[in-house]
Design a protein around this motif. Structure first.
Motif, mmCIF file in Angstrom:
data_model
loop_
_atom_site.group_PDB
_atom_site.id
_atom_site.type_symbol
_atom_site.label_atom_id
_atom_site.label_comp_id
_atom_site.label_asym_id
_atom_site.label_seq_id
_atom_site.Cartn_x
_atom_site.Cartn_y
_atom_site.Cartn_z
ATOM 1 N N SER A 16 5.083 -4.262 -1.463
ATOM 2 C CA SER A 16 5.213 -5.210 -0.569
ATOM 3 C C SER A 16 4.405 -6.562 -0.752
ATOM 4 N N VAL A 17 4.772 -7.589 -0.317
ATOM 5 C CA VAL A 17 3.984 -8.955 -0.468
ATOM 6 C C VAL A 17 2.666 -8.468 0.157
ATOM 7 N N MET A 20 0.684 -6.617 -2.519
ATOM 8 C CA MET A 20 0.132 -7.670 -3.610
ATOM 9 C C MET A 20 -0.970 -8.641 -3.363
ATOM 10 N N MET A 21 -0.725 -8.969 -2.073
ATOM 11 C CA MET A 21 -1.776 -9.983 -1.741
ATOM 12 C C MET A 21 -3.184 -9.406 -1.424
ATOM 13 N N PRO B 428 8.957 -6.720 -3.753
ATOM 14 C CA PRO B 428 8.184 -6.581 -2.989
ATOM 15 C C PRO B 428 8.501 -7.274 -1.561
ATOM 16 N N HIS B 430 11.331 -7.199 -0.313
ATOM 17 C CA HIS B 430 12.676 -6.445 0.141
ATOM 18 C C HIS B 430 13.707 -7.472 0.465
#
Lengths: 348, 543
Positions: A16-17, A20-21, B428, B430
């Motif tokens: 997910s973002v 990653m962050m 990531p 979605h």
């Protein structure tokens, strides 16, 4: 039996973002820790102020733009932006530098362009450059944590200095601040004198005050390798940027070693390593094709050295990144990879 | 091959791909069972790519199993046959398995329970005596289509341009989608049918070798086919690394032969032909036994099914009946897919028929699938590009599709997308990327249709203008002729026509009246025309 048709549930995406962050923040920790040890609590104060101000600005803008707060505040993108921005600031600067710059970066460079994913320019670098142009003097307040006389500021003293501009008795600002290696080289360059001593002192000097740039670069290199290992960034941009720096600096050095610093000096000083792994690799504003990333990174490297040597500011990473951000749509268009079945055909 | 009957290893790889959880354990060891006879079957006239079949029976007719119900209507079309004996009860719109829940024309057959077969097509165990044309015609008669998911009429697929000879047949037994095991079971249970079908194709195409690609997560199937093919050295079973979408036709051809078939070209251009293992088994039945395609193997699985199974299901069976035969739905089942989790689609209702494309019915409860967080913005991380088996830039395609900049999307090779769903799976943020690409493709197609319609309208308009001009010219010519004839009769012939003719005063008024009447009639005609085509000139599209 009736069902509600929805998009097909593809198998679980553990990524997910936010995740990653999170990796980026983790990778920033070693460099941040080394910076605090070498440059004092001012670094942490800058980062914290930038993060808090950035989050507030983001929340305000999301509210104004009628966007949901939670998903965007919790994705970690603002924290990463503000953290990277905070690390760029002089450790002895006043409190309003991180606050103003962070707010400007989030509001103007990010949200006014549509928020996460839509900003063409690296927001952290926009914030940094705005400060550099608007407030040149406070932006030079760099200094080692421990001055030549052994004086050091603790956290509260640093906070006092940042917020109130008050130093503990017996400590003078001139004793704390010191020209960065890039500043020294620039002075020598402008004076037309031999820069050999200035570059040598970086490696030969035993005191932290002289070698802090080197240690910082190593710490950020470690974090960058973590990101590479986790697949958060690709190797193309960091490698191409370092090669760009080395080649351009090497060329100038070969022309006149007395006027221009060595490639090694340019690789380990300033924001080269930090920029290569944490700034130029911002996926939103950098090139997105494999070959495009090589072009982008190389361009940032070459421009960095040119700006350092011939521009009016000591370091050039921020400007180089922003200039290359401008070129990204063009680079991406002309570096599309050959698609399946068309690989033998002439490349575009 | 170094030693006879050794399983080969794939020599090439394709770019990208993922390895999702396989989820095949529930059905991989469940033998194929015949689904009991149903009371009702619904047979859509279009279960294949191409033109819908043309019905040859009428409501009220009684038919037998295997009887032709609808005839292939075009070169790219497939016939439909009765799955059992019974009465044609209706021929009207019926909901289809379609992501949008569309309805289309279908034949409803009420079974009589006797399952009486029609006299079969002539069995051709001696198929090697038959010409390629005869064999292709048989496949067409038997309604054979590709069972791997594309449902392209096989007879059309086997037609080549005549320039390149097909030397290699590739059998697709990769079955790379999670959950699905119908091909696995077929390869384990009926390897001879597959090999005999392949031999027919080898004969038909004049090909000399056959590679059978099977993912390495199906060792039993590899072993079964390898065992059965041992002794016929045209066959080689090749183990393919398990990586989705290894079963995509182009990906499998790449992995087995190293050849990348570009969009717009067919595998036959490269001397290759790829068929699904279930398709060649159907070919065997059609040719050697004279049986049309009236059933297929369907995997019924997922956490939403009480007892997951592999069934041989007659085409037209309602999906609800198939699920019921598998013990029904478990409590909380709220989603039914046709196909696997990667390329399948969600259904609105299970009262739709199993069609020739239905390889899997996947029923899921909320706990059987990952949480579906709302999409976040694209951060251009390019994980999708790294995983794309077609070497596309999904992040750029998404940007253009979202902005409805379809020309840019096409420029970024939108139509090379095989819709495998890998990009959606790795994103990531979605983002349902494939849905955007499907949307963009439909929009481009619609625009092209509009364009060709506008082109036709323009042609019609220009033709009409031409016709009017021609009529006018003809009329003027006739008038001129008449005038000159008149002028010849008058004494001062040769005087300029535009001067008033020196006619006697009495007839002059009559002439004026006549001219007025003519002008009025012309005006009326113009008015009428303007009303008929009020915007005709504006319709003309920009050239």
């Amino acid at each position: 039996m009736k069902f509600t048709p929805v998009a097909v549930p593809t198998p679980e995406t553990p990524n997910s973002v936010t995740r990653m962050m999170g990796w980026v923040l983790l990778a920033l920790l070693p460099g941040t820790a080394v910076a605090i040890v070498l440059l004092g609590w001012g670094v942490l104060i800058n980062v914290l102020l930038a993060v808090v101000a950035g989050l507030c600005a983001e929340a305000l803008m999301l509210r104004i733009r009628r966007r949901p707060l939670r998903p965007f505040l919790s994705d970690g993108s603002v924290i990463v932006l503000a953290w990277i921005f905070g690390l760029c600031l002089p450790n002895l600067g006043p409190w309003w530098l991180p606050v103003f710059g962070s707010v400007f970066a989030v509001v103007v460079a990010k949200q006014l362009y549509g928020g996460l994913g839509f900003n063409p320019f690296n927001p952290a670098m926009v914030g940094y450059v705005v400060l550099l142009i608007s407030f040149p003097e406070p932006m030079t307040r760099w200094g080692p944590a421990i001055d030549q006389g052994g004086a050091a500021l603790n956290f509260w003293q640093s906070l006092n200095w940042s917020i109130g501009g008050v130093l503990p008795s017996g400590v003078g600002f001139d004793g704390l601040s010191i020209a960065t290696p890039l500043d020294r080289v620039r002075e020598q360059f402008t004076a037309g004198s031999n820069i050999h001593d200035a570059t040598l002192s970086l490696f030969a000097g035993h005191s932290l005050s002289q070698a802090w740039n080197l240690w910082l670069s190593l710490a950020f290199l470690g974090g960058g390798l973590l990101l590479l290992w986790r697949g958060v960034i690709r190797w193309h941009i960091p490698l191409a940027m370092l090669v760009g720096v080395a080649l351009m600096a090497g060329f100038l050095w070969w022309l006149d070693p007395n006027r221009f610093a060595s490639p090694l000096f340019h690789l380990v000083t300033g924001a080269t390593v930090f920029g290569a792994f944490f700034v130029a690799t911002d996926p939103v504003t950098s090139s997105t094709t494999p070959r495009g990333r090589l072009v982008f990174g190389f361009g940032v490297g070459v421009l960095t050295v040119l700006i350092r040597n011939f521009g009016s500011y000591p370091d050039g990473v921020a400007f180089a990144v922003l200039l290359m951000n401008l070129c990204v749509p063009l680079i991406d268009y002309y570096t599309q990879p050959a698609v399946f079945g068309h690989k033998t055909r002439a490349r575009r | 091959m170094s030693e006879p009957c050794a399983i080969g290893q794939a020599a090439f790889r394709f770019h990208g791909g993922i390895h999702p959880p396989e989820c095949k354990d529930a059905t991989r060891d469940r033998p194929i069972r015949d689904l009991p006879l149903q009371a009702k079957y619904v047979l859509p006239l279009q279960m294949h790519i191409g033109e819908a079949a043309r019905p040859v029976v009428q409501v009220g007719d009684t038919v037998r199993r295997g009887q032709l119900l609808a005839q292939a209507a075009d070169f790219v079309s497939a016939s439909v046959h009765a799955p059992t004996s019974g009465l044609i009860a209706a021929m009207d719109e019926h909901p289809l398995p379609h992501p949008g829940g569309l309805s289309a024309r279908a034949i409803t057959l009420v079974a009589d329970g006797a399952d009486t077969p029609v006299e079969p097509l002539e069995p051709w165990p001696d198929y090697s005596q038959r010409s390629p044309l005869e064999l292709r015609h048989r496949l067409r008669e038997a309604g054979i289509v590709g069972l791997g998911g594309a449902v392209f009429p096989t007879a059309a697929k086997l037609a080549t341009d005549g320039k390149t000879a097909v030397h290699t047949l590739v059998l697709n037994g990769a079955e790379c989608e999670p959950f699905i095991t119908c091909d696995d079971r077929l390869m384990r249970e009926l390897p001879e049918e597959i090999l005999d079908g392949a031999r027919i194709i080898l004969h038909l195409m004049g090909a000399s070798r056959c590679l059978i690609g099977i993912e390495d997560n199906k060792p039993e199937a590899q072993h079964s086919l390898n065992q059965a093919a041992c002794g016929d050295d045209r066959f080689t079973v090749v183990s393919v690394p398990t990586r989705y979408p290894a079963g995509g036709e182009k990906q499998l051809l790449k992995v087995l032969t190293g050849v990348e078939v570009p969009r717009g070209k067919r595998a036959t251009h490269f001397g290759l032909l790829c068929l699904n293992v279930a398709t060649v088994a159907a070919v065997y039945r059609a040719v050697v036994q004279g049986e049309p395609m009236i059933d297929r193997i369907v995997t019924v699985t997922g956490g939403g099914i009480v007892q997951p199974e592999n069934f041989r299901v007659r085409i037209g069976t309602l999906m609800g009946a198939v699920v019921a035969a598998a013990g029904g739905y478990t409590v909380g089942t709220d989603r039914l897919l046709m196909g696997g989790p990667m390329m399948g689609f969600a259904l609105l209702d299970d009262a739709v028929p199993v069609v020739k494309a239905s390889n899997c019915l996947l029923a899921l409860r909320p706990q059987d699938r990952p949480a579906e967080p709302p999409p976040a913005p694209c951060i251009r991380c390019s994980l999708c590009a790294d995983a794309c088996p077609a070497d596309l830039l999904p992040q750029q395609l998404y940007w253009h599709a979202r902005a409805k900049a379809f020309e840019r999307a096409v420029d970024h090779h939108l139509f090379d997308c095989i819709e495998c769903g890998v990009c959606t799976a790795v994103c990531p943020s979605h983002i349902p990327l494939v849905d955007y690409f499907r949307f963009a493709k439909t929009e481009v197609w619609a625009a092209e249709r509009e364009k060709s319609k506008a082109h036709q309208a323009k042609q019609r308009f220009e033709f009409r203008n031409e016709r009017l001009a021609r009529i006018k010219a003809e009329r003027e010519a006739a008038l001129a002729k008449k005038r000159s004839a008149l002028a010849d009769k008058t004494p001062n012939a040769g005087v300029a026509q535009f001067e008033p003719n020196p006619v006697p005063q009495a007839s002059a008024d009559a002439a004026v009246e006549a001219a007025r009447a003519r002008a009025k009639a012309r005006r009326a005609l113009l008015e009428a025309e303007r009303e008929q085509h009020p915007t005709a000139p504006e319709q003309e599209p920009p050239a």
